[in-house]
Design a protein around this motif. Structure first.
Motif, PDB file in Angstrom:
ATOM      1  N   SER A   4       0.743  -1.087  -0.060  1.00  0.00           N
ATOM      2  CA  SER A   4      -0.063  -0.221  -0.121  1.00  0.00           C
ATOM      3  C   SER A   4       0.738   1.170   0.095  1.00  0.00           C
ATOM      4  N   ARG A   8       0.878   4.036  -2.778  1.00  0.00           N
ATOM      5  CA  ARG A   8       0.800   5.529  -2.397  1.00  0.00           C
ATOM      6  C   ARG A   8       1.915   6.316  -3.036  1.00  0.00           C
ATOM      7  N   ASP A  48      -6.778  -1.891  -9.142  1.00  0.00           N
ATOM      8  CA  ASP A  48      -7.539  -1.287  -7.943  1.00  0.00           C
ATOM      9  C   ASP A  48      -8.567  -0.400  -8.618  1.00  0.00           C
ATOM     10  N   LYS A  68     -13.925   4.830  -5.439  1.00  0.00           N
ATOM     11  CA  LYS A  68     -13.671   4.014  -4.201  1.00  0.00           C
ATOM     12  C   LYS A  68     -13.091   5.114  -3.160  1.00  0.00           C
ATOM     13  N   TYR A  70     -10.664   4.896  -1.208  1.00  0.00           N
ATOM     14  CA  TYR A  70      -9.538   4.410  -0.959  1.00  0.00           C
ATOM     15  C   TYR A  70      -8.797   5.383   0.211  1.00  0.00           C
ATOM     16  N   TYR A  90      -9.400   1.020   5.509  1.00  0.00           N
ATOM     17  CA  TYR A  90     -10.351   0.855   4.430  1.00  0.00           C
ATOM     18  C   TYR A  90     -10.719  -0.657   4.360  1.00  0.00           C
ATOM     19  N   ASP A  92     -13.480  -3.514   1.821  1.00  0.00           N
ATOM     20  CA  ASP A  92     -14.291  -3.280   0.668  1.00  0.00           C
ATOM     21  C   ASP A  92     -15.587  -3.881   1.427  1.00  0.00           C
TER      22      ASP A  92
END
Ligand code: BT5
Length: 324
Positions: A4, A8, A48, A68, A70, A90, A92
Motif C-alpha cells: 500500500s 501510495r 485497483d 472508491k 481508498y 479501508y 471493501d
C-alpha cells in the motif's frame, strides 16, 4: 515497504504531474526498483481501478480514478489534524464498521482513527435494528474518539455530529436538511443519514466512543427503505463520495474541537434551529417508557425537553421520536 505504501508513492507521482507523463525510469529511480518491478506495481494500481495510459517514449499518465473511498484518496485531500489524519482503515466489505472500530479502539488505536467500508453485511442501527448498506453507494464510516468527558455529556456529541453532517450536505449539495433528535438527518421528512454512537465507559467517564455514520449518497430508491432518501435521488445526479467524505471529516473536526473547547452550549442554538421536532407534538419511546407532549427545547446537555399534557417538563437523553 508495504504494497500500500509503494502504491501510495507511485500515485503521488501521478498527482504531482497532473497534466504530464511520468516516466517509468523516474518511478524506478525514486523507489529503487527495477523497471519490471515498477511495471508490476503500475498494474496493481490498475487492478485497483485506476486508468493508467502507457505511451512509448513518454511514460505513464493517470487518466481516471475509481469511485472508491481508498485511504490514500481521502487523506491526500483532507484538511484535518485529528479526524482521519493519522490512520484510516479501508475495507471493501465488513460486517459493521462500528464493530471493527470498537476492536481497533480496544487495541489502542488513537483518537481520530477512522474505519470506512464500501459495504456492510450487518450494518447496525440502534437497539438491534439494521442499517441497509448497498455497496459503493453510500458512506459507512466509524470514528474513534477519546474525548475525556463525563458520561452525561456524551449524547450531545451525537447531536453535534448530526450538525456536521447537515452542514456537509448544505456545502456539497446546497440542500437544507433537518436534524431529527437525536440521530437522524432528514431531507423533506425522509432519512438520508443515521448516526449510532457506542461507547466503552468507566463508571463516570467514557473510555472511548465510536461514532458510526451511515449516509445514503448514490443509492437508488430500491436499495434503501421506502421511507429513506439518497442525495442522488434528491438532486438527480451522482455525488463524488470522496469529496463528500473529505468535507464531512473537516466539518466533524471543526465541531468536535469546538465542543471539546467550549462545550455543547456553543453549538446548541444551531441544533435548535435545525431541529425538526421543536414545537411539534411528539411521542418519544425510551426503552419501555413512552412520553407524549410538545418538544420545547434541547437543553445544555443535548437532552430533549418535553412539556406533557399535564404541564410537567421532562428531559429525555435518548429515544425514538415520532412526530404526530
Ligand atoms: C440509526 O439507527 O439511524 C443509526 C445508523 C448508523 C449506521 C452506521 S453505518 C456506519 C456504522 N456502522 C454500523 O454498523 N452502523 C453505523 P436507528 O435510529 O435505529 O435507525 C434504524 C432504522 O433506519 C431502521 O430500522 C430502518 O427503518 C432505517 N434504515 C435502515 N437502513 C437505512 C438507510 N440506508 N437509510 C435510511 N434509513 C434506513
Amino acid at each position: 515497504m508495504k504494497d500500500s505504501e509503494i502504491k501510495r508513492k507511485i500515485l503521488k507521482f501521478f498527482y504531482e504531474k497532473a497534466e504530464g507523463y511520468v516516466s517509468g525510469e523516474d518511478i524506478s529511480e525514486a523507489l529503487g526498483f527495477s523497471r519490471a518491478n515498477s511495471w508490476k506495481y503500475i498494474n496493481k494500481i490498475r487492478n485497483d481501478g485506476y486508468e493508467i495510459e502507457a505511451v512509448p517514449h513518454l511514460g505513464y499518465k493517470l487518466k481516471s480514478q475509481p469511485d472508491k473511498l481508498y485511504a490514500y484518496e481521502i487523506s491526500r485531500g483532507v484538511n484535518t489534524d485529528i479526524i482521519g489524519k493519522k490512520s484510516i482503515f479501508y475495507y471493501d466489505s465488513v460486517s459493521s464498521t462500528n464493530d471493527t472500530a470498537y476492536e481497533l479502539a480496544e487495541k489502542g488505536e488513537p483518537e481520530g482513527t477512522i474505519v470506512i467500508a464500501e459495504g456492510q453485511t450487518c450494518g447496525k442501527g440502534r437497539m438491534g435494528r439494521k442499517w441497509l448498506s448497498p455497496k459503493g453507494k453510500g458512506i459507512y464510516l466509524s470514528i474513534i474518539l477519546r474525548p475525556d468527558m463525563e458520561i452525561d455529556r456524551i449524547p450531545s456529541i451525537t447531536l453535534v455530529m448530526a450538525l456536521s453532517v447537515q452542514r456537509t450536505i448544505k456545502k456539497m449539495c446546497d440542500i437544507n436538511a433537518g436534524i431529527k433528535w437525536p440521530n437522524d438527518i432528514l431531507i423533506n421528512g425522509r432519512k438520508v443519514c443515521g448516526i449510532l454512537t457506542e461507547m466503552k465507559a468507566q463508571p463516570d467517564v467514557a473510555d472511548f466512543l465510536i461514532v458510526g455514520i451511515g449516509m445514503n449518497i448514490n443509492a437508488e430508491k430500491k436499495q434503501i427503505p421506502p421511507e429513506a432518501v439518497s442525495l442522488k435521488m434528491e438532486i438527480g445526479r451522482e455525488i463524488n463520495r470522496t469529496s463528500f467524505l473529505r468535507c464531512l471529516l473537516e466539518e466533524i473536526e471543526k465541531d468536535y474541537k469546538k465542543i471539546k473547547r467550549e462545550g455543547f452550549p456553543s453549538l446548541r442554538d444551531e441544533c435548535r434551529k435545525l431541529s425538526t421536532v421543536i414545537d411539534k407534538q411528539i411521542k418519544v419511546r425510551e426503552h419501555n417508557k413512552l412520553t407524549e407532549g410538545i418538544a420545547v427545547d434541547i437543553d445544555e446537555k443535548g437532552a430533549l425537553v418535553i412539556r406533557t399534557k399535564t404541564g410537567d417538563v421532562k428531559r429525555i437523553f435518548s429515544g425514538d421520536v415520532s412526530i404526530r
